[in-house]
Scaffold this active site. Sequence first.
Site, PDB file in Angstrom:
ATOM      1  N   HIS A  37       0.811  -1.222   0.000  1.00 50.45           N
ATOM      2  CA  HIS A  37       0.000   0.000   0.000  1.00 50.45           C
ATOM      3  C   HIS A  37       0.849   1.279   0.000  1.00 50.45           C
ATOM      4  O   HIS A  37       0.714   2.105  -0.907  1.00 50.45           O
ATOM      5  CB  HIS A  37      -0.989  -0.036   1.179  1.00 50.45           C
ATOM      6  CG  HIS A  37      -1.605   1.291   1.497  1.00 50.45           C
ATOM      7  ND1 HIS A  37      -2.478   1.927   0.631  1.00 50.45           N
ATOM      8  CD2 HIS A  37      -1.482   2.127   2.573  1.00 50.45           C
ATOM      9  CE1 HIS A  37      -2.863   3.083   1.175  1.00 50.45           C
ATOM     10  NE2 HIS A  37      -2.268   3.221   2.358  1.00 50.45           N
ATOM     11  N   GLU A  65       1.360   5.920  12.541  1.00 50.72           N
ATOM     12  CA  GLU A  65      -0.008   5.601  12.928  1.00 50.72           C
ATOM     13  C   GLU A  65      -0.177   4.111  13.221  1.00 50.72           C
ATOM     14  O   GLU A  65      -0.840   3.737  14.189  1.00 50.72           O
ATOM     15  CB  GLU A  65      -0.974   6.029  11.813  1.00 50.72           C
ATOM     16  CG  GLU A  65      -2.407   6.033  12.303  1.00 50.72           C
ATOM     17  CD  GLU A  65      -3.412   5.887  11.170  1.00 50.72           C
ATOM     18  OE1 GLU A  65      -3.025   6.073  10.003  1.00 50.72           O
ATOM     19  OE2 GLU A  65      -4.565   5.558  11.468  1.00 50.72           O
ATOM     20  N   ASP A  66       0.400   3.258  12.386  1.00 48.66           N
ATOM     21  CA  ASP A  66       0.062   1.841  12.451  1.00 48.66           C
ATOM     22  C   ASP A  66       1.159   0.938  13.006  1.00 48.66           C
ATOM     23  O   ASP A  66       1.029  -0.276  12.972  1.00 48.66           O
ATOM     24  CB  ASP A  66      -0.314   1.329  11.042  1.00 48.66           C
ATOM     25  CG  ASP A  66      -1.649   1.896  10.590  1.00 48.66           C
ATOM     26  OD1 ASP A  66      -2.409   2.350  11.469  1.00 48.66           O
ATOM     27  OD2 ASP A  66      -1.915   1.889   9.378  1.00 48.66           O
ATOM     28  N   ASP A 244     -22.475  17.276 -25.026  1.00 52.56           N
ATOM     29  CA  ASP A 244     -21.297  18.020 -24.596  1.00 52.56           C
ATOM     30  C   ASP A 244     -20.419  17.213 -23.647  1.00 52.56           C
ATOM     31  O   ASP A 244     -20.033  17.677 -22.594  1.00 52.56           O
ATOM     32  CB  ASP A 244     -21.709  19.337 -23.928  1.00 52.56           C
ATOM     33  CG  ASP A 244     -22.761  19.116 -22.849  1.00 52.56           C
ATOM     34  OD1 ASP A 244     -23.306  17.993 -22.758  1.00 52.56           O
ATOM     35  OD2 ASP A 244     -23.030  20.056 -22.088  1.00 52.56           O
TER      36      ASP A 244
HETATM   37 MN    MN Z   1      -2.535   4.687   4.002  1.00 53.57          MN
END
Ligand code: MN
Length: 697
Positions: A37, A65-66, A244
């Site tokens: 990721h 964060e993780d 259009d």
């Molecule tokens: Mn992420």
Amino acid sequence: MTLQERYQDSRIDEAIAFAEKYHAGQNRLSGEPFINHPIAVAEIVADEGLSGDAVIAAILHDTIEDSECEYQDIEREFGQEIADMVAGLTKIAAVSPRKSSRHHRLASYRKLILAASEDARVLVIKLADRLHNMRTIQALPRARQQQFAQETMEIYAPLAHRLGMGKIKDELADRALAISDPQAYQEASKLRDSRFETRRRDLREEITRMLEEAAIKGEVQDRLKSRSSIANKLSTRPRSDIWDIIGIRILVDNIDDCYRVLGLIHNRWPPIPDRFKDWIAVPRANLYQSLHTTVMAEDKPVEVQIRTYAQHQIAEHGIAAHWLYKENLSEGGPKKTREYIAQTAAGQSSALSLDEAFEQLKKDVFADEIYVFSPKGDVKILPIGSCAIDFAYEVHSGLGDSCVGARVDGQLVPLTKPLRSGQVVEILRGEREGPARDWLPVVKTSKARSAIRHFHQKSLDQEQAELGRRRIREAAASAKLATIVSDEDLDRELKKAGLNPDETLREAARDKTRVKGIIRRVINSIAGSKKAVEKRRPTRKQTSGAAVSIEGMDGIDFRLAGCCSPEPGDPIAGFVSLSRGVIIHHRDCANLLAQKRRAKARVVKAQWRTGDSAYRSQVDVSYLDRPGLLQDIAAAVTSAGAELTELELKTSGQVVRGRLIATVISPEQSQTLRQGLLDIEGALTIYRHTPGKTKNK
Ligand code: MN
């Protein structure tokens, strides 16, 4: 080509190894290793043309964060700038809206993201993060997909749009549409795929020929509007009306060529009036520059955009292109970029710098409020110009009262320094007596303002009570109130007199003239036998017409004149005033005599009527000064069955002189009162107050 190869920057492989170490053992919902990721996000960021620093921050964006990774770990390996970007992304992640979020919360979440993005690159990485999550959304449970799609539509696509990142905006919006309204997505796709293929090709080829004939170097692209924008049109118009959705884009080397191509197009097909926009002469706030025109080709509208390659970079990548240019500038980058910069420098383009565009966006969004964060990631929304004191009171009133300093983004700053959106504010507490009074003009929130005011109101009240106490005690001393020695005595006597001590003290502080009345009540209560006073209290009808009859004017309002204070038994006369009925004077009153000379006709005859209506009797007194005198005076009034209304005494040397007004019901009672006053030890003179006698004194 790997990121490492693209950037020729050894730190990129180091960053991947670093992230891999911290994310070791973590998997995405799809089952693949987590590291895929951040690498994918970094590739999107790279495609947007950002610098190696931003790409490294993208690789590391989920580490704090993780995982166990800390800010300092990143700072040590990759320096402060990259660590700050990752910290910013962590800050955004920490403020994610709760699952219950609804529209207004989403709108404020958009602001939060912007607030947390001190650095525009942080926002670009966040958008790339969201884009990759949208690309891999199938792994999420259905309900999460819906929530993700909605957030994407309401938060991320508009942000990408506002920053001019057209490509990312279109993909985010289309992917969100596919989840939230699969049917609309399908219809838009069908219309897009079927209807315009040949027409697109024909137009592209014809315009390419036109450019060749005019010897203008350039490139003709055709494009279809995004599915989300087609779906928008489909929601308001029938399918057959929608033409259009073809866009022709012509990219040329310079601005002169843009206008030449515009001429060729308008020469070949008639333009629709009002649809021509010159965003080159007047760039949009997000720096977008292009010529737009819509022409009728075979009776169907076609939108044509004409711009330079450099302008196209900005249109596609928006603010991200800024760093592309920055880098290319220092590395002597591609020709077109250098040309663009040269053009800008030569003033051919009036575009704002991209940093300025980012600042402008923030200014627009945060016109009147700022978003600041606690160290734990809690958000406080404050009025613009707020300082750490406002923040502290917003968290907790006790925190405001005891704050002694503030750390903003890790730096000690003055408490009164205005905060900016996105800052992390830590309040330092200490021993203090309360908020400083001079914070008042500085703070912006009503919470802080009223807390500070409240605090100082209390101290102000105390100061006032002190002043009131001093005034009453001085008056009590000069009234020789022997029972009042200490503050406790005063409180006790005030209570006995039916007064609330606190209120009475404040009243005396506010208004000096009240002190007399307060003392009088105290004296009355000390003089005692309240019951007796009440029993014999005169009825209060003194201003009704009952006590005086005026010749030829039955029932008219009258007042007893203040100048001569006539009492029943005195010879009286009335003077017809213009606005206040008849004024009853002593017949010898100097004022009455003067009025009689001026307006004889207005003087009328009047007589006392018998009855027990109360009236005020005024007595001039003088005594030898001594302790307890006042109590004795009050006792004399009470024992005469009268009520003390006013008492004003002045001491000069050994002698106390003054004026006493009591409410009585008859001349006889008035006489008893005067006798009683005369019987008091040390009495010098006791007179009915009349004009003549006053004058003679
Ligand atoms: Mn992420």
